[in-house]
Each structure stands twice: as structure tokens, then as C-alpha cells.
Design a protein around this motif. Sequence first.
Motif, PDB file in Angstrom:
ATOM      1  N   GLU A 118       0.953  -1.192   0.024  1.00 38.63           N
ATOM      2  CA  GLU A 118      -0.065  -0.085   0.062  1.00 38.63           C
ATOM      3  C   GLU A 118       0.862   1.375  -0.046  1.00 38.63           C
ATOM      4  O   GLU A 118       1.910   1.152   0.602  1.00 38.63           O
ATOM      5  N   PHE A 119       0.504   2.398  -0.817  1.00 39.97           N
ATOM      6  CA  PHE A 119       1.118   3.792  -0.295  1.00 39.97           C
ATOM      7  C   PHE A 119       0.697   4.278   0.805  1.00 39.97           C
ATOM      8  O   PHE A 119      -0.455   4.042   1.303  1.00 39.97           O
ATOM      9  N   VAL A 120       1.661   4.715   1.367  1.00 42.33           N
ATOM     10  CA  VAL A 120       1.701   5.626   2.757  1.00 42.33           C
ATOM     11  C   VAL A 120       1.499   7.131   2.153  1.00 42.33           C
ATOM     12  O   VAL A 120       0.743   7.840   3.137  1.00 42.33           O
ATOM     13  N   HIS A 121       2.104   7.538   1.281  1.00 43.05           N
ATOM     14  CA  HIS A 121       2.162   8.810   0.926  1.00 43.05           C
ATOM     15  C   HIS A 121       2.362   8.915  -0.648  1.00 43.05           C
ATOM     16  O   HIS A 121       3.281   8.194  -1.396  1.00 43.05           O
ATOM     17  N   GLU A 122       1.892  10.049  -1.070  1.00 38.36           N
ATOM     18  CA  GLU A 122       2.029  10.061  -2.637  1.00 38.36           C
ATOM     19  C   GLU A 122       2.389  11.561  -2.708  1.00 38.36           C
ATOM     20  O   GLU A 122       1.583  12.460  -2.146  1.00 38.36           O
ATOM     21  N   GLY A 123       3.090  12.291  -3.731  1.00 35.89           N
ATOM     22  CA  GLY A 123       3.254  13.532  -3.882  1.00 35.89           C
ATOM     23  C   GLY A 123       4.264  13.793  -5.019  1.00 35.89           C
ATOM     24  O   GLY A 123       4.469  13.019  -5.700  1.00 35.89           O
ATOM     25  N   ALA A 124       4.662  15.036  -5.074  1.00 38.74           N
ATOM     26  CA  ALA A 124       5.437  15.540  -6.126  1.00 38.74           C
ATOM     27  C   ALA A 124       6.550  16.637  -5.648  1.00 38.74           C
ATOM     28  O   ALA A 124       6.140  17.367  -4.842  1.00 38.74           O
ATOM     29  N   SER A 125       7.609  16.695  -6.280  1.00 46.15           N
ATOM     30  CA  SER A 125       8.769  17.503  -5.940  1.00 46.15           C
ATOM     31  C   SER A 125       8.002  18.994  -6.319  1.00 46.15           C
ATOM     32  O   SER A 125       7.258  18.995  -7.094  1.00 46.15           O
ATOM     33  N   ASP A 126       8.924  20.003  -5.937  1.00 51.17           N
ATOM     34  CA  ASP A 126       8.690  21.357  -6.378  1.00 51.17           C
ATOM     35  C   ASP A 126       8.714  21.480  -7.853  1.00 51.17           C
ATOM     36  O   ASP A 126       8.185  22.307  -8.609  1.00 51.17           O
ATOM     37  N   ALA A 127       9.596  20.583  -8.558  1.00 45.23           N
ATOM     38  CA  ALA A 127       9.638  20.436 -10.182  1.00 45.23           C
ATOM     39  C   ALA A 127       8.748  19.841 -10.511  1.00 45.23           C
ATOM     40  O   ALA A 127       8.627  19.626 -11.975  1.00 45.23           O
ATOM     41  N   GLY A 128       8.003  19.256 -10.035  1.00 47.57           N
ATOM     42  CA  GLY A 128       6.794  18.479 -10.600  1.00 47.57           C
ATOM     43  C   GLY A 128       7.273  16.712 -10.679  1.00 47.57           C
ATOM     44  O   GLY A 128       6.165  16.208 -11.151  1.00 47.57           O
ATOM     45  N   THR A 129       8.192  16.278 -10.078  1.00 43.87           N
ATOM     46  CA  THR A 129       8.640  14.974 -10.174  1.00 43.87           C
ATOM     47  C   THR A 129       7.618  14.051  -9.251  1.00 43.87           C
ATOM     48  O   THR A 129       7.838  14.271  -7.918  1.00 43.87           O
ATOM     49  N   PRO A 130       6.933  13.388  -9.934  1.00 41.79           N
ATOM     50  CA  PRO A 130       6.016  12.422  -8.943  1.00 41.79           C
ATOM     51  C   PRO A 130       6.902  11.141  -8.087  1.00 41.79           C
ATOM     52  O   PRO A 130       7.955  10.754  -8.887  1.00 41.79           O
ATOM     53  N   TYR A 131       6.395  11.177  -6.796  1.00 39.38           N
ATOM     54  CA  TYR A 131       7.066  10.051  -6.261  1.00 39.38           C
ATOM     55  C   TYR A 131       6.016   9.402  -5.301  1.00 39.38           C
ATOM     56  O   TYR A 131       4.842  10.082  -5.187  1.00 39.38           O
ATOM     57  N   ALA A 132       6.210   8.337  -4.574  1.00 44.77           N
ATOM     58  CA  ALA A 132       5.478   7.633  -3.672  1.00 44.77           C
ATOM     59  C   ALA A 132       6.386   6.996  -2.606  1.00 44.77           C
ATOM     60  O   ALA A 132       7.436   6.475  -2.959  1.00 44.77           O
ATOM     61  N   ILE A 133       5.683   6.852  -1.384  1.00 46.14           N
ATOM     62  CA  ILE A 133       6.241   5.870  -0.368  1.00 46.14           C
ATOM     63  C   ILE A 133       5.367   4.976   0.173  1.00 46.14           C
ATOM     64  O   ILE A 133       4.156   5.245   0.143  1.00 46.14           O
ATOM     65  N   GLY A 134       5.606   3.825   0.135  1.00 45.17           N
ATOM     66  CA  GLY A 134       4.787   2.679   0.336  1.00 45.17           C
ATOM     67  C   GLY A 134       5.136   1.482   1.252  1.00 45.17           C
ATOM     68  O   GLY A 134       6.340   1.733   1.670  1.00 45.17           O
ATOM     69  N   ARG A 135       4.427   0.642   1.810  1.00 43.70           N
ATOM     70  CA  ARG A 135       4.863  -0.228   2.721  1.00 43.70           C
ATOM     71  C   ARG A 135       4.705  -1.697   2.054  1.00 43.70           C
ATOM     72  O   ARG A 135       3.618  -2.101   1.787  1.00 43.70           O
ATOM     73  N   TYR A 136       5.659  -2.224   1.861  1.00 46.30           N
ATOM     74  CA  TYR A 136       5.623  -3.712   1.323  1.00 46.30           C
ATOM     75  C   TYR A 136       5.791  -4.774   2.374  1.00 46.30           C
ATOM     76  O   TYR A 136       6.816  -4.969   2.838  1.00 46.30           O
ATOM     77  N   ALA A 137       4.760  -5.344   2.635  1.00 48.89           N
ATOM     78  CA  ALA A 137       5.011  -6.502   3.466  1.00 48.89           C
ATOM     79  C   ALA A 137       5.010  -7.917   3.118  1.00 48.89           C
ATOM     80  O   ALA A 137       4.382  -8.350   2.012  1.00 48.89           O
ATOM     81  N   THR A 138       5.663  -8.646   3.739  1.00 48.59           N
ATOM     82  CA  THR A 138       6.070 -10.257   3.595  1.00 48.59           C
ATOM     83  C   THR A 138       5.523 -10.974   4.649  1.00 48.59           C
ATOM     84  O   THR A 138       5.127 -10.264   5.501  1.00 48.59           O
ATOM     85  N   LYS A 139       5.610 -12.201   4.744  1.00 43.34           N
ATOM     86  CA  LYS A 139       5.239 -13.022   5.704  1.00 43.34           C
ATOM     87  C   LYS A 139       6.199 -12.513   7.025  1.00 43.34           C
ATOM     88  O   LYS A 139       5.777 -13.022   8.195  1.00 43.34           O
ATOM     89  N   THR A 140       7.324 -12.532   6.574  1.00 48.29           N
ATOM     90  CA  THR A 140       8.591 -12.442   7.724  1.00 48.29           C
ATOM     91  C   THR A 140       9.152 -11.107   8.003  1.00 48.29           C
ATOM     92  O   THR A 140       9.626 -10.794   8.968  1.00 48.29           O
ATOM     93  N   ALA A 141       8.634  -9.920   7.181  1.00 47.15           N
ATOM     94  CA  ALA A 141       9.386  -8.495   7.071  1.00 47.15           C
ATOM     95  C   ALA A 141       8.420  -7.607   6.475  1.00 47.15           C
ATOM     96  O   ALA A 141       7.581  -7.985   5.707  1.00 47.15           O
ATOM     97  N   ALA A 142       8.789  -6.355   6.511  1.00 45.27           N
ATOM     98  CA  ALA A 142       8.272  -5.311   6.054  1.00 45.27           C
ATOM     99  C   ALA A 142       9.234  -4.321   5.638  1.00 45.27           C
ATOM    100  O   ALA A 142      10.256  -4.083   5.871  1.00 45.27           O
ATOM    101  N   TYR A 143       9.035  -3.830   4.290  1.00 43.20           N
ATOM    102  CA  TYR A 143       9.853  -2.872   3.705  1.00 43.20           C
ATOM    103  C   TYR A 143       9.256  -1.471   3.423  1.00 43.20           C
ATOM    104  O   TYR A 143       8.090  -1.398   3.014  1.00 43.20           O
ATOM    105  N   ARG A 144      10.177  -0.438   3.682  1.00 44.22           N
ATOM    106  CA  ARG A 144       9.417   0.727   3.159  1.00 44.22           C
ATOM    107  C   ARG A 144       9.965   0.720   1.690  1.00 44.22           C
ATOM    108  O   ARG A 144      11.282   0.742   1.314  1.00 44.22           O
ATOM    109  N   VAL A 145       9.051   1.399   0.801  1.00 43.46           N
ATOM    110  CA  VAL A 145       9.341   1.355  -0.578  1.00 43.46           C
ATOM    111  C   VAL A 145       9.376   3.146  -1.116  1.00 43.46           C
ATOM    112  O   VAL A 145       8.133   3.751  -0.789  1.00 43.46           O
ATOM    113  N   PHE A 146      10.257   3.295  -1.674  1.00 44.20           N
ATOM    114  CA  PHE A 146      10.286   4.872  -2.142  1.00 44.20           C
ATOM    115  C   PHE A 146      10.486   4.657  -3.819  1.00 44.20           C
ATOM    116  O   PHE A 146      11.170   3.964  -4.295  1.00 44.20           O
ATOM    117  N   ILE A 147       9.478   5.205  -4.516  1.00 43.11           N
ATOM    118  CA  ILE A 147       9.497   5.067  -5.945  1.00 43.11           C
ATOM    119  C   ILE A 147       9.210   6.516  -6.488  1.00 43.11           C
ATOM    120  O   ILE A 147       8.652   7.601  -5.862  1.00 43.11           O
TER     121      ILE A 147
END
Length: 144
Positions: free
Chosen positions: A96-125
Motif C-alpha cells: 500500500e502507498f503511505v504517501h504520494e506527492g510531487a517535488s517542487d519541480a513536479g517529479t511524482p513520487y510515492a512512499i509505500g509499505r511492502y509486507a511479506t510473511k516475515t518482514a516489512a519494507y519501506r518502498v520509495f518510488i
Amino acid sequence: MILSLRSGWWRLLAGFAVVALLWGTAGASAARAQAAPDALGAVKNALRNGSAKETAALFGPTVELGVDGNKQSYSQTQAEFVVRDFFAKNPPVSFEFVHEGASDAGTPYAIGRYATKTAAYRVFIKLKAQKTGLLIDNLDFTKE
């Protein structure tokens, strides 16, 4: 003195050129803003499915890919193998995405949470505008 630089016609034409340029820039920004949710939605589905093929189809020609601090720049094909290996070792339970946004220059990005059975990862796109649309320029998985 047919058309001198002080002529009102030149000023008028220059004014129209500036308006046309600004109109085109605003249109491109609006199109990019509308394309970002679509592109991020495709990224979300690919990560949620744990599909290296779907994810790689969204990569730009080169992509900066990071897993637990090991960041490198890869070609689209090389990055697909790295992501395939990550998904094989860490199949998703959810994404799931935790946050979606864009830089001042308009570059889109998102931060998400990727969960597995044994761990969780913060994902930056981070997406980047390419000829074919917005594609992944940076994908970073960091274990929480």
C-alpha cells in the motif's frame, strides 16, 4: 520603415509567442499531473502482485534500484532480474502507498509499505517523464 523593432506588430507577435509558450507548458504540467496517478496505480499493482515482469515494464531505460542500502543503476533488463530475485525471496502479502506527492519541480513520487510473511519494507518510488510517459526512475526497498 516597413517593420522596425519598435513596431507595435513585433511587440504583439512577441506577446502571442510568450502566451503560446506558457499555455503549452501549463498543458504539459497538467497532463503530467493527470498521468501520475495512473502511473503510480500501475506501480502499486505490479508490486502488490510481486510481478517482476509488470514492474520492469514500468522502468525507464535505466533505473536506480536499491535493496537494503545496496543501490545501483541498472538497465531495464538487469533491473528486472534484481526485482525478480527480490520478489522470489520476499513474496508480497500486501503493498500500500503511505504517501504520494510531487517535488517542487513536479517529479511524482510515492512512499509505500511492502509486507511479506516475515518482514516489512519501506518502498520509495520516483517517476520520471520519458517519451512514452511517466516511468520508474528510482525504486528503493528498505527493511523496516
